[in-house]
Write an enzyme that holds these catalytic residues in place. Structure first.
Site, PDB file in Angstrom:
ATOM      1  N   CYS A 264     -13.514  -7.911  -1.841  1.00 35.61           N
ATOM      2  CA  CYS A 264     -12.634  -8.706  -0.973  1.00 35.61           C
ATOM      3  C   CYS A 264     -12.727 -10.212  -1.180  1.00 35.61           C
ATOM      4  CB  CYS A 264     -12.918  -8.372   0.486  1.00 35.61           C
ATOM      5  SG  CYS A 264     -12.389  -6.708   0.905  1.00 35.61           S
TER       6      CYS A 264
HETATM    7  P1  NAD Z   1     -10.124   1.402  -2.731  1.00 38.56           P
HETATM    8  O1  NAD Z   1      -9.827   1.039  -4.120  1.00 38.56           O
HETATM    9  O2  NAD Z   1     -11.515   1.816  -2.350  1.00 38.56           O
HETATM   10  O3  NAD Z   1      -9.153   2.599  -2.269  1.00 38.56           O
HETATM   11  C1  NAD Z   1      -7.786   2.587  -2.393  1.00 38.56           C
HETATM   12  C2  NAD Z   1      -7.280   4.010  -2.593  1.00 38.56           C
HETATM   13  O4  NAD Z   1      -5.844   3.995  -2.638  1.00 38.56           O
HETATM   14  C3  NAD Z   1      -7.735   4.657  -3.900  1.00 38.56           C
HETATM   15  O5  NAD Z   1      -8.389   5.867  -3.610  1.00 38.56           O
HETATM   16  C4  NAD Z   1      -6.425   4.890  -4.680  1.00 38.56           C
HETATM   17  O6  NAD Z   1      -6.443   6.064  -5.469  1.00 38.56           O
HETATM   18  C5  NAD Z   1      -5.429   5.002  -3.550  1.00 38.56           C
HETATM   19  N1  NAD Z   1      -4.028   4.772  -3.927  1.00 38.56           N
HETATM   20  C6  NAD Z   1      -3.496   3.859  -4.770  1.00 38.56           C
HETATM   21  N2  NAD Z   1      -2.157   3.967  -4.810  1.00 38.56           N
HETATM   22  C7  NAD Z   1      -1.817   4.980  -3.971  1.00 38.56           C
HETATM   23  C8  NAD Z   1      -0.582   5.562  -3.572  1.00 38.56           C
HETATM   24  N3  NAD Z   1       0.577   5.115  -4.052  1.00 38.56           N
HETATM   25  N4  NAD Z   1      -0.617   6.587  -2.713  1.00 38.56           N
HETATM   26  C9  NAD Z   1      -1.784   7.056  -2.223  1.00 38.56           C
HETATM   27  N5  NAD Z   1      -2.986   6.528  -2.543  1.00 38.56           N
HETATM   28  C10 NAD Z   1      -2.995   5.496  -3.404  1.00 38.56           C
HETATM   29  O7  NAD Z   1      -9.646   0.163  -1.841  1.00 38.56           O
HETATM   30  P2  NAD Z   1     -10.261  -0.359  -0.453  1.00 38.56           P
HETATM   31  O8  NAD Z   1     -11.534  -1.082  -0.713  1.00 38.56           O
HETATM   32  O9  NAD Z   1     -10.238   0.751   0.533  1.00 38.56           O
HETATM   33  O10 NAD Z   1      -9.171  -1.468  -0.062  1.00 38.56           O
HETATM   34  C11 NAD Z   1      -7.863  -1.136   0.339  1.00 38.56           C
HETATM   35  C12 NAD Z   1      -7.201  -2.379   0.917  1.00 38.56           C
HETATM   36  O11 NAD Z   1      -7.917  -2.805   2.075  1.00 38.56           O
HETATM   37  C13 NAD Z   1      -7.153  -3.578  -0.021  1.00 38.56           C
HETATM   38  O12 NAD Z   1      -5.989  -4.306   0.212  1.00 38.56           O
HETATM   39  C14 NAD Z   1      -8.372  -4.393   0.418  1.00 38.56           C
HETATM   40  O13 NAD Z   1      -8.228  -5.761   0.114  1.00 38.56           O
HETATM   41  C15 NAD Z   1      -8.355  -4.160   1.921  1.00 38.56           C
HETATM   42  N6  NAD Z   1      -9.665  -4.307   2.579  1.00 38.56           N
HETATM   43  C16 NAD Z   1     -10.788  -3.838   1.974  1.00 38.56           C
HETATM   44  C17 NAD Z   1     -12.009  -3.958   2.633  1.00 38.56           C
HETATM   45  C18 NAD Z   1     -13.293  -3.474   1.986  1.00 38.56           C
HETATM   46  O14 NAD Z   1     -14.360  -3.855   2.454  1.00 38.56           O
HETATM   47  N7  NAD Z   1     -13.228  -2.648   0.950  1.00 38.56           N
HETATM   48  C19 NAD Z   1     -12.077  -4.554   3.902  1.00 38.56           C
HETATM   49  C20 NAD Z   1     -10.887  -4.975   4.491  1.00 38.56           C
HETATM   50  C21 NAD Z   1      -9.683  -4.853   3.821  1.00 38.56           C
END
Ligand code: NAD
Length: 425
Positions: A264
């Protein structure tokens, strides 16, 4: 409520299990077959305290996972988009995953009664209104605010305590397209004991970036003061303790070290910098935050090289590669830059991390991995501590006794032994 969640990563899965704890029925969707298979078999694909137990409790009851987005959305009243929003090489936000998810969702909305779409992914201001809404309208043939609702609901959870944070947030921010959408989403958060802030969609989008940038700035600030402390022989932790006692500042995020990483802070600050520049402004402060953070991991190498000038053939034990404790996530971890540099200097690298070795091995398949800190230390010429895992806190003089030379450098302040040297202390 019946909820569908698009994207089952750290955020999607924690949100899904979290809403199941709050007595909702949840279906998570992902495009990654392996991930879906793993979750279906009751195994969390990511390490996060509580997720495994939550899966065990709700899977097959009020929680389900599928590759079939159409079914998940049709059977729910509200959908959360939790797909990745990574950085492009120039720092700009990559909205490809979000666009695809919006398209897939929009098609299903064509045959649905009123349904609310919530963007939970972190997106730069304007994205929901200028990209998600037009795509949903085009694909569904309906108008936002009439045929379907839209909200932007940023997520503030921290990896390592994702589920706990999701269930106990400091605040819930609801950016609403219209009042009906906001009311609908607020109902879902009714039984969370927290303050709810309703805003415009763009404000909600920017609240997330401004929060992350502020925290990143605190870390870079502590590191800048820390580098100065190192020169003067002052312990920056003592200094920041005194600074943090001021209630206007707070002691949080003032831990100096080898810099911030994770999925992030680096990408979000970069995306905000890019977006600010697009408006013709100069984000001088945030650019400095990033520059300091780029350089900070190498401070530990500088200290190491003062002790061992030529690293070729030397055994360097690296304890901790996750970007922070209690997670297996190594995205943008300082350990990556540090290990790359050690390898460039032809050192033998031996890594131990309680949870993140599998992920690290994918990046560095040819270095040595050890199944305990003690074993990794055996015969080492130097030890670098890069993650403040609790289990490293208990390492004592005896644990380090098998090292060839007692060069112990902390990138995170954690050890209780005299022989160590800190990166900024
Ligand atoms: P991640 O990469 O762990 O997971 C995302 C998932 O989405 C993956 O499993 C991927 O296969 C799936 N995906 C992609 N395209 C898709 C689609 N079209 N349909 C269905 N699934 C799909 O990501 P994350 O860390 O969970 O982050 C997700 C969002 O949340 C990002 O925008 C991130 O900036 C935000 N965020 C993350 C955190 C954190 O600590 N990781 C905290 C707050 C916000």
């Amino acid at each position: 409520m019946r909820i569908s969640i698009i994207g089952t990563g750290y955020v999607g899965l924690s949100t899904g299990i979290g809403f199941a704890y709050k007595k909702n029925t949840v279906t998570c969707v992902d495009v990654d077959k392996e991930k879906v298979k793993k979750i279906k078999s009751g195994v969390s694909p990511v390490y996060e305290p509580g997720l495994q137990e939550g899966l065990k409790r709700f899977l097959g009851k009020s929680f389900d996972v599928t590759l079939d987005l159409e079914r998940a959305v049709k059977e729910s009243e509200i959908s959360f988009i939790c797909v990745p929003t990574p950085s492009l090489p120039d720092g700009k936000i990559d909205l490809g995953f979000l666009k695809q998810a919006s398209k897939d969702l929009g098609k299903v909305l064509r045959e649905k009664d009123y349904h609310v779409v919530v963007v939970k992914s972190t997106v730069v201001p304007g994205t929901t209104e200028n990209l998600v809404v037009p795509v949903l309208e085009k694909e569904s043939g309906k108008k936002a605010g009439k045929g379907f609702g839209v909200c932007m609901n940023p997520e503030f959870l921290r990896e390592g305590s994702a589920l706990k944070d999701f269930l106990n947030p400091d605040r819930v921010v609801i950016g609403e397209y219209d009042k009906r959408s906001g009311d609908f989403l607020e109902k879902l958060y009714k039984n969370f004991k927290t303050q709810i802030l309703r805003t415009s969609i763009k404000s909600a989008e920017l609240i997330k970036y401004a929060s992350n940038s502020f925290l990143a700035m605190k870390i870079s600030f502590a590191n800048e003061i820390g580098n100065f402390c190192k020169k003067l022989g002052i312990d920056v932790y003592e200094v920041m303790k005194g600074v943090g006692m001021d209630f206007r500042i707070s002691p949080k995020f003032l831990n100096a070290g080898i810099g911030f990483g994770g999925s992030c802070f680096p990408k979000d600050v970069k995306a905000l910098v890019y977006r600010i520049k697009e408006e013709g402004l100069k984000p001088a402060l945030l650019e400095s935050v990033l520059k300091l953070n780029e350089e900070q991991p190498m401070k530990i190498i500088e200290i190491l090289k003062k002790r061992i000038r030529n690293l070729k053939g030397k055994n360097i034990c690296v304890l901790g590669v996750a970007f922070k404790p209690d997670t297996d996530d190594i995205r943008e971890a300082p350990s990556i830059k540090i290990v790359k540099r050690l390898l460039k200097e032809k050192a033998n690298v031996i890594v131990y991390d309680p949870k993140a070795m599998e992920n690290f091995r994918r990046l560095f398949p040819r270095i040595e991995y050890s199944d305990s800190a003690r074993k990794a230390l055996n015969g080492a010429d130097a030890c670098l501590i890069l993650t403040e895992w609790n289990e490293f806190k208990n390492l004592n003089k005896k644990d380090f006794s098998s090292m060839r030379r007692k060069i112990i450098i902390e990138g995170r302040k954690i050890l209780n032994i005299k022989e160590k040297e800190g990166v900024c202390w």
